[in-house]
Design an enzyme around this catalytic site. Structure first.
Site, PDB file in Angstrom:
ATOM      1  N   SER A  39     -10.022  -0.899   6.843  1.00  0.00           N
ATOM      2  CA  SER A  39      -9.476  -0.689   5.503  1.00  0.00           C
ATOM      3  C   SER A  39      -8.784  -1.880   4.862  1.00  0.00           C
ATOM      4  O   SER A  39      -8.435  -1.822   3.686  1.00  0.00           O
ATOM      5  CB  SER A  39      -8.506   0.487   5.517  1.00  0.00           C
ATOM      6  OG  SER A  39      -9.239   1.668   5.449  1.00  0.00           O
ATOM      7  N   SER A  53      -9.863   1.692   2.774  1.00  0.00           N
ATOM      8  CA  SER A  53      -9.006   2.534   1.963  1.00  0.00           C
ATOM      9  C   SER A  53      -7.948   1.757   1.182  1.00  0.00           C
ATOM     10  O   SER A  53      -7.374   2.304   0.242  1.00  0.00           O
ATOM     11  CB  SER A  53      -8.303   3.534   2.871  1.00  0.00           C
ATOM     12  OG  SER A  53      -7.424   2.861   3.765  1.00  0.00           O
ATOM     13  N   LYS A  90       0.863  -1.184   0.000  1.00  0.00           N
ATOM     14  CA  LYS A  90       0.000   0.000   0.000  1.00  0.00           C
ATOM     15  C   LYS A  90       0.901   1.237   0.000  1.00  0.00           C
ATOM     16  O   LYS A  90       1.952   1.242   0.664  1.00  0.00           O
ATOM     17  CB  LYS A  90      -0.884  -0.034   1.245  1.00  0.00           C
ATOM     18  CG  LYS A  90      -1.934   1.060   1.331  1.00  0.00           C
ATOM     19  CD  LYS A  90      -2.873   0.807   2.526  1.00  0.00           C
ATOM     20  CE  LYS A  90      -3.944   1.877   2.685  1.00  0.00           C
ATOM     21  NZ  LYS A  90      -4.869   1.576   3.791  1.00  0.00           N
TER      22      LYS A  90
HETATM   23  N1  GLN Z   1     -13.240   3.741   6.383  1.00  0.00           N
HETATM   24  C1  GLN Z   1     -12.600   4.117   7.592  1.00  0.00           C
HETATM   25  C2  GLN Z   1     -12.187   5.572   7.524  1.00  0.00           C
HETATM   26  O1  GLN Z   1     -12.506   6.193   6.582  1.00  0.00           O
HETATM   27  C3  GLN Z   1     -11.446   3.223   7.858  1.00  0.00           C
HETATM   28  C4  GLN Z   1     -10.189   3.629   7.212  1.00  0.00           C
HETATM   29  C5  GLN Z   1      -9.027   2.745   7.531  1.00  0.00           C
HETATM   30  O2  GLN Z   1      -9.184   1.656   8.091  1.00  0.00           O
HETATM   31  N2  GLN Z   1      -7.839   3.212   7.174  1.00  0.00           N
HETATM   32  O3  GLN Z   1     -11.576   6.094   8.380  1.00  0.00           O
END
Ligand code: GLN
Length: 486
Positions: A178, A154, A79
């Site tokens: 994410s 994400s 990532k």
């Molecule tokens: N969807 C969640 C957020 O927007 C989780 C993001 C993540 O796990 N990095 O914060």
């Protein structure tokens, strides 16, 4: 090349049996990325040269009849919020668009020690904030099962690249879901280990008390191998746990008769789509068939988890992101009148709308006069949610639920409604708040052919039970062998 669609374990066998060389496998993977990624958008940048060099090293070892590590020569992506020396690490943000890592993250060092060719940096929501990968400053990522749908976020690029067989393995980060959400939407497995199991040194921080790195793969066995490769104590991360990781990949195959499976009542209630419900109920029946006992479990405070998360995560993010000011890293705005003007312009031009929203929310929650009302309250509730988990784990060994109430949604369908987007995290967030290990694995498909993800949560540090239970179910369901038609 058909081999690209196989698991890492199968690819490893092909390598040591000399059916294919590591160089050929890596080149085939690069070719597939070149063909597919204009459409898919899973990568921000490629690191082809170093990947080919690593593949060559693997081949040299095989030629000398030396033993190679299990993941040596297996095409892998990181990532793009993880540092790898000499490569760009952008967090899919304009503010880091030209930032080149001066050092390796610990996970990168560990992969290099295992001779894993790292092919590139995968796209994400800017600074890992989002659930659909539509918040990237560069490119959206598309779902390999249906190009008009989101891959989840994400870590959308990490998931889409593995699901589409551009690469075999990848790493993501999970702050509130994410890893698990994109795994669920893309029909692969994604695993968030216990907080502190995998070093976060060299991961660009979003919310430090929640962030955790974990693997994506197309089988539980692969997940176990990649987890073992990256886990373990690291003195460079003050939250790293100094505990044995143990041998998980060698102990996956276990009879799960008598396993106590808790079904989280609140997460199979209203709002869950029929197709998701059906697939999850089928998984429950399969567990019963395998001899597990099923019990309904209630986590009464779960409904507060999104509220708690969006205070804690934004508070920590507002502090972590203060370092991006045009002085130390990345982008600096031109034509500023003075220092303050330079800070303001840099941040106004460098950050996207979702990141700005989070910084403002977090700064507000931490400001004097509001600290007790919001941040302190959120931390107190976080403790009570952990108590709920501890209570539940007195009665069951694992808890299961859908990873998300729905399958992947259409591109642009939630992008202008942050609140609706935040609600997609309802099932995943609580494990981050309490630090528990959790994964999402494919358990079926909806009527449109989109994958459904099952979430399994275990108690802190019990990765072994988690992965054993997932493995038994995976083998019986057989869904994990499905690949998208792309
Ligand atoms: N969807 C969640 C957020 O927007 C989780 C993001 C993540 O796990 N990095 O914060």
């Amino acid at each position: 090349m058909e081999l690209l669609k196989k698991t890492a374990v199968e690819q490893h066998k092909a390598l040591i049996n000399k059916e294919v060389s590591a160089l050929e496998l890596t080149q085939a993977s690069i070719k597939r990325i070149e063909e597919l990624d204009k459409t898919l958008g899973a990568f921000n940048s490629l690191t082809v040269e170093s990947a080919l060099k690593t593949a060559k090293e693997v081949d040299d070892k095989i030629a000398r009849n030396e033993e190679i590590p299990m993941l040596a020569g297996i095409p892998t992506a990181l990532k793009d919020n993880m540092n790898m020396i000499g490569s760009k690490t952008t967090c899919s943000s304009k503010i880091l668009e030209n930032f080149v890592s001066p050092y390796d993250a610990t996970i990168t060092t560990k992969l290099k020690q295992n001779l894993v060719p790292i092919l590139g940096k995968a796209n994400l929501d800017e600074f890992a904030m989002g659930s659909s990968n539509e918040n990237s400053a560069f490119n959206i990522v598309r779902n390999p099962y249906n190009l008009n749908k989101v891959p989840g976020g994400s870590s959308g690029g990490s998931a889409a690249s593995v699901a589409s067989s551009e690469v075999t393995l990848s790493l993501g980060s999970d702050t509130g879901g994410s890893i698990r959400l994109p795994a669920s939407f893309c029909g692969i497995t994604g695993f968030k280990p216990t907080y502190g199991r995998v070093s976060r040194y060299g991961l660009i921080a979003f919310a430090s008390s929640l962030d955790q790195i974990g693997p994506f793969a197309r089988s539980i066995e692969d997940i176990a191998h990649l987890y073992e490769a990256i886990a373990g104590y690291d003195e460079k991360d003050s939250t790293s746990l100094n505990l044995e990781v143990g041998n998980i990949s060698g102990n996956l195959k276990k009879d799960i008769k008598g396993l106590r499976v808790g079904v989280i009542k609140e997460l199979l209630a209203d709002g869950v789509s029929d197709d998701v419900k059906n697939s999850v109920e089928n998984a429950i029946k399969t567990y019963e068939k395998l001899g597990a006992t099923i019990k309904e479990i209630s986590l009464p405070l779960l409904k507060h988890s999104i509220g708690v998360y969006y205070i804690v995560a934004t508070a920590e993010a507002s502090s972590n992101l203060a370092r991006f000011d045009g002085v130390k890293y990345g982008y600096r705005a031109q034509d500023a009148q003075n220092l303050l003007d330079m800070y303001c312009k840099t941040r106004a031009e460098g950050f996207g709308p979702e990141v700005k929203r989070r910084i403002m929310l977090g700064t507000y929650a931490l400001s004097s006069g509001y600290y007790d009302a919001y941040y302190k309250k959120a931390q107190q509730l976080r403790r009570l949610i952990a108590n709920d988990f501890n209570q539940a784990f007195k009665e069951v060994d694992i808890m299961i639920s859908p990873t998300c109430p729905t399958t992947a949604f259409d591109l642009n369908s939630k992008a202008n409604n942050p609140l609706e987007m935040y609600l997609t995290d309802i099932a995943t967030i609580s494990s981050n708040l309490v630090g528990a290990p959790a994964l999402s694995m494919p358990c079926g498909f909806d009527k449109e052919g989109m994958p459904v993800g099952l979430q399994i949560i275990a108690k802190n540090l019990d990765e072994l039970t988690l992965l054993q239970s997932a493995y038994a179910l995976e083998q019986e369901l057989g869904v994990y062998t499905q690949r998208p038609n792309i």
